[in-house]
Structures are given as C-alpha cells and as structure tokens.
Enzyme design. Structure first.
Site, PDB file in Angstrom:
ATOM      1  N   ASP A  83      -1.804 -94.809  51.311  1.00  0.00           N
ATOM      2  CA  ASP A  83      -1.585 -93.130  50.223  1.00  0.00           C
ATOM      3  C   ASP A  83      -1.125 -94.234  49.180  1.00  0.00           C
ATOM      4  OD1 ASP A  83      -0.747 -90.735  49.481  1.00  0.00           O
ATOM      5  OD2 ASP A  83       0.033 -90.261  52.055  1.00  0.00           O
ATOM      6  N   LYS A  85      -1.225 -93.453  46.124  1.00  0.00           N
ATOM      7  CA  LYS A  85      -0.709 -91.716  45.112  1.00  0.00           C
ATOM      8  C   LYS A  85      -0.783 -92.562  43.842  1.00  0.00           C
ATOM      9  CE  LYS A  85       1.639 -88.541  48.243  1.00  0.00           C
ATOM     10  NZ  LYS A  85       2.030 -89.621  49.551  1.00  0.00           N
ATOM     11  N   ASP A  88      -0.862 -94.568  37.743  1.00  0.00           N
ATOM     12  CA  ASP A  88      -0.106 -95.221  36.242  1.00  0.00           C
ATOM     13  C   ASP A  88      -1.496 -95.015  35.786  1.00  0.00           C
ATOM     14  OD1 ASP A  88       1.341 -96.636  34.907  1.00  0.00           O
ATOM     15  OD2 ASP A  88       2.784 -98.247  36.515  1.00  0.00           O
ATOM     16  N   GLY A 206       0.967 -82.355  56.757  1.00  0.00           N
ATOM     17  CA  GLY A 206       1.822 -81.537  56.586  1.00  0.00           C
ATOM     18  C   GLY A 206       2.048 -80.176  57.593  1.00  0.00           C
ATOM     19  N   ALA A 209       5.868 -81.729  61.271  1.00  0.00           N
ATOM     20  CA  ALA A 209       7.135 -81.772  61.237  1.00  0.00           C
ATOM     21  C   ALA A 209       7.741 -80.968  60.096  1.00  0.00           C
ATOM     22  CB  ALA A 209       7.633 -83.085  60.837  1.00  0.00           C
TER      23      ALA A 209
HETATM   24  O1  3DU Z   1       4.624 -84.812  57.798  1.00  0.00           O
HETATM   25  P1  3DU Z   1       4.215 -86.416  58.681  1.00  0.00           P
HETATM   26  O2  3DU Z   1       4.989 -86.689  59.088  1.00  0.00           O
HETATM   27  O3  3DU Z   1       3.368 -85.798  59.799  1.00  0.00           O
HETATM   28  O4  3DU Z   1       3.857 -87.507  57.613  1.00  0.00           O
HETATM   29  C1  3DU Z   1       2.247 -86.655  56.110  1.00  0.00           C
HETATM   30  C2  3DU Z   1       1.918 -87.875  55.695  1.00  0.00           C
HETATM   31  O5  3DU Z   1       1.181 -87.174  54.568  1.00  0.00           O
HETATM   32  C3  3DU Z   1       3.510 -88.698  54.400  1.00  0.00           C
HETATM   33  O6  3DU Z   1       2.352 -90.265  54.949  1.00  0.00           O
HETATM   34  C4  3DU Z   1       3.338 -88.145  53.448  1.00  0.00           C
HETATM   35  O7  3DU Z   1       3.302 -89.127  52.532  1.00  0.00           O
HETATM   36  C5  3DU Z   1       1.847 -87.546  53.521  1.00  0.00           C
HETATM   37  N1  3DU Z   1       1.748 -86.453  52.336  1.00  0.00           N
HETATM   38  C6  3DU Z   1       2.600 -85.424  52.967  1.00  0.00           C
HETATM   39  O8  3DU Z   1       3.137 -85.383  53.327  1.00  0.00           O
HETATM   40  C7  3DU Z   1       1.581 -84.272  51.752  1.00  0.00           C
HETATM   41  C8  3DU Z   1       1.971 -84.049  50.689  1.00  0.00           C
HETATM   42  O9  3DU Z   1       1.073 -83.611  49.642  1.00  0.00           O
HETATM   43  C9  3DU Z   1       0.453 -85.848  50.718  1.00  0.00           C
HETATM   44  C10 3DU Z   1       0.871 -86.470  51.509  1.00  0.00           C
END
Ligand code: 3DU
Length: 249
Positions: A83, A85, A88, A206, A209
């Site tokens: 991830d 993202k 740049d 999403g 948590a």
């Molecule tokens: O909320 P959680 O702990 O299930 O983690 C979600 C993961 O997905 C985390 O690595 C975060 O950086 C990533 N993520 C989002 O939560 C939301 C986004 O829009 C993009 C990535």
C-alpha cells in the site's frame, strides 16, 4: 503467475475474499517481526492476499525486514500488496515502485491524482514490464474523503462530475488491475462498479474498526475486503479472519 491469478486461486481455495492488512506496530524490532509472522501463520488459511503498509516498512526496513515477510507471504501461496499510495513525480515514483517490486511485492497501490505524464506513466511502464498489478486509490474510507473524492470537477469542455469518476476513467484507460474504494460508502462502490465494468477488481478497506458493513460492500460490488485491526487485534485472529471470510461468500 500474475497477481490476478494468484489472488483468484487463493480466494477460490480458501473460500475467502479477505485481504489481510498487516499494520502492526511495536518499538521492538524483534517482537514486531515475530508478531507479524505469528499473525500471518494464524490467518493464512482464511485470507486471499496480504497488504503491507508503511508501518512495517518504516519500522523494519525494506531489506532484511519486510522482504522476508514478503517471502513468508509467498510461502503461504498468497500474493503480497504494497500500500505505497504512490503519489509523486515520475522518477521518485519509479524508484519506489522498483524497490517494492524488487522486494517481491506482486501489486502496488498508487494514487491517480498525479495524472499520467511525469507521474503515473513511469509506474505503469515498469509494472507492465515486470508483470505486476497496479491498484488505483479511487475513494478513501475515512469521513473526510468526500471533500476531494466527490468534488465536482471538469476536464476540458466536459461537464463536471465527481473526481472519483474521473479516476475510474483514467484507471480504465491506463489498464489498472483494480480500484481501492472504501467499504464505508456502499453507494460509491455501486457507482464505481457501474463505471469500472467487470474488468477491474474493487478492493474495499474500512470494515470492522472503521465501521463499514462487509456484506453491504460485497453486495454493492466489491471483490475483496481489506481488513486490518478487526483481525490482528482480535483475541483470536484466526477465528476473526474466518468469520470475515464467511461474510464475503
Ligand atoms: O481499518 P483497518 O485496521 O481495517 O485497516 C485498513 C487498511 O486499509 C489500512 O492499512 C489503511 O491504510 C488501508 N486503507 C484504508 O483504510 C482506507 C483507504 O481508503 C485506503 C487504504
């Protein structure tokens, strides 16, 4: 095997559309490594891919740290997503992308906001030459995400539309593997699916948590759910991963 083949195979064999987000934190490097391996081995049979984020890269380093976690992910016959993202200018994007690919990642997440020329072009060229998948950050899951992702914007003489719709058009044009669309907004997933057609995968973080409903996200058109804390912070991560995977069937 391509990323698409790997994730489909793992998903079929394990009857799971859950991507584990392994975002562990620990100031002790040794403990962090051990806990990462423990969570991985506990849940590997119930997930179809593993996504790493900067938490592990910053704490463990890419070489002699994250690269061995990627090896372990592969030993469980799972694909690894970074991830990153990426967001740049071309040469630094390309450096980051190449480093992650060299460390063994099969897919990278990048932000389309840079546009093509001097932004995403180098990343897509590299990914094509190395048979890696690129996933475009299309609509984030956090409450404030709508400020920009839903902002009405027009390109040239076109009439204005929400920014994320333009991101999907670009992702299609660039031949991205898929889109990240937050699970907290099923109506946006539905619209993304309409625009993306069947060709691009939709991955949705999403749930758990952050409050998103797994069934609503899958029902609206997500292919995979990205789940972190609700699995690795559970008292029994294996059980949590198995329960989430049942919700995706
Ligand atoms: O909320 P959680 O702990 O299930 O983690 C979600 C993961 O997905 C985390 O690595 C975060 O950086 C990533 N993520 C989002 O939560 C939301 C986004 O829009 C993009 C990535």
């Amino acid at each position: 095997m391509s990323f698409d083949e790997m994730i489909r195979k793992a998903s079929r064999e394990r009857r799971s559309r859950v991507v584990l987000a392994l975002d562990l934190e620990d100031p002790d490097r040794g403990k962090l490594m051990q806990r990462s391996m423990d969570v991985l081995s506990a849940v590997a049979k119930h997930v179809c891919a593993v996504k790493l984020n900067r938490q592990l890269v910053l704490a463990l380093g890419l070489w002699g740290g994250v690269d061995s976690i990627v090896n372990t992910i592969h030993e469980f016959s799972l694909p690894a997503i970074m991830d990153a993202k990426l967001n740049d200018v071309g040469h630094t994007n390309e450096f980051m992308a190449r480093s992650y690919m060299d460390a063994g990642f099969d897919a990278l997440i990048a932000s389309p906001i840079t546009g093509w020329e001097g932004g995403m072009d180098s990343v897509f060229k590299l990914a094509e030459s190395r048979d890696k998948a690129l996933i475009m950050l299309t609509y984030m899951s956090n409450p404030g995400a709508q400020t920009f992702y839903s902002m009405q914007a027009s390109r040239g003489n076109e009439s204005p539309k929400p920014m994320f719709e333009t991101f999907i058009e670009m992702a299609r044009q660039w031949k991205a593997y898929g889109l990240v669309v937050g699970a907290t907004r099923p109506e946006i997933i539905r619209r993304s699916r309409e625009l993306a057609g069947r060709d691009m995968a939709i991955l949705s973080p999403g749930v758990g948590a952050q409050g998103g409903d797994p069934r609503a996200a899958i029902g609206a058109g997500s292919d995979y759910l990205i789940v972190g804390r609700a699995i690795y912070e559970a008292s029994d991560p294996k059980k949590a991963a198995s329960q989430y995977s049942e919700l995706t069937l």
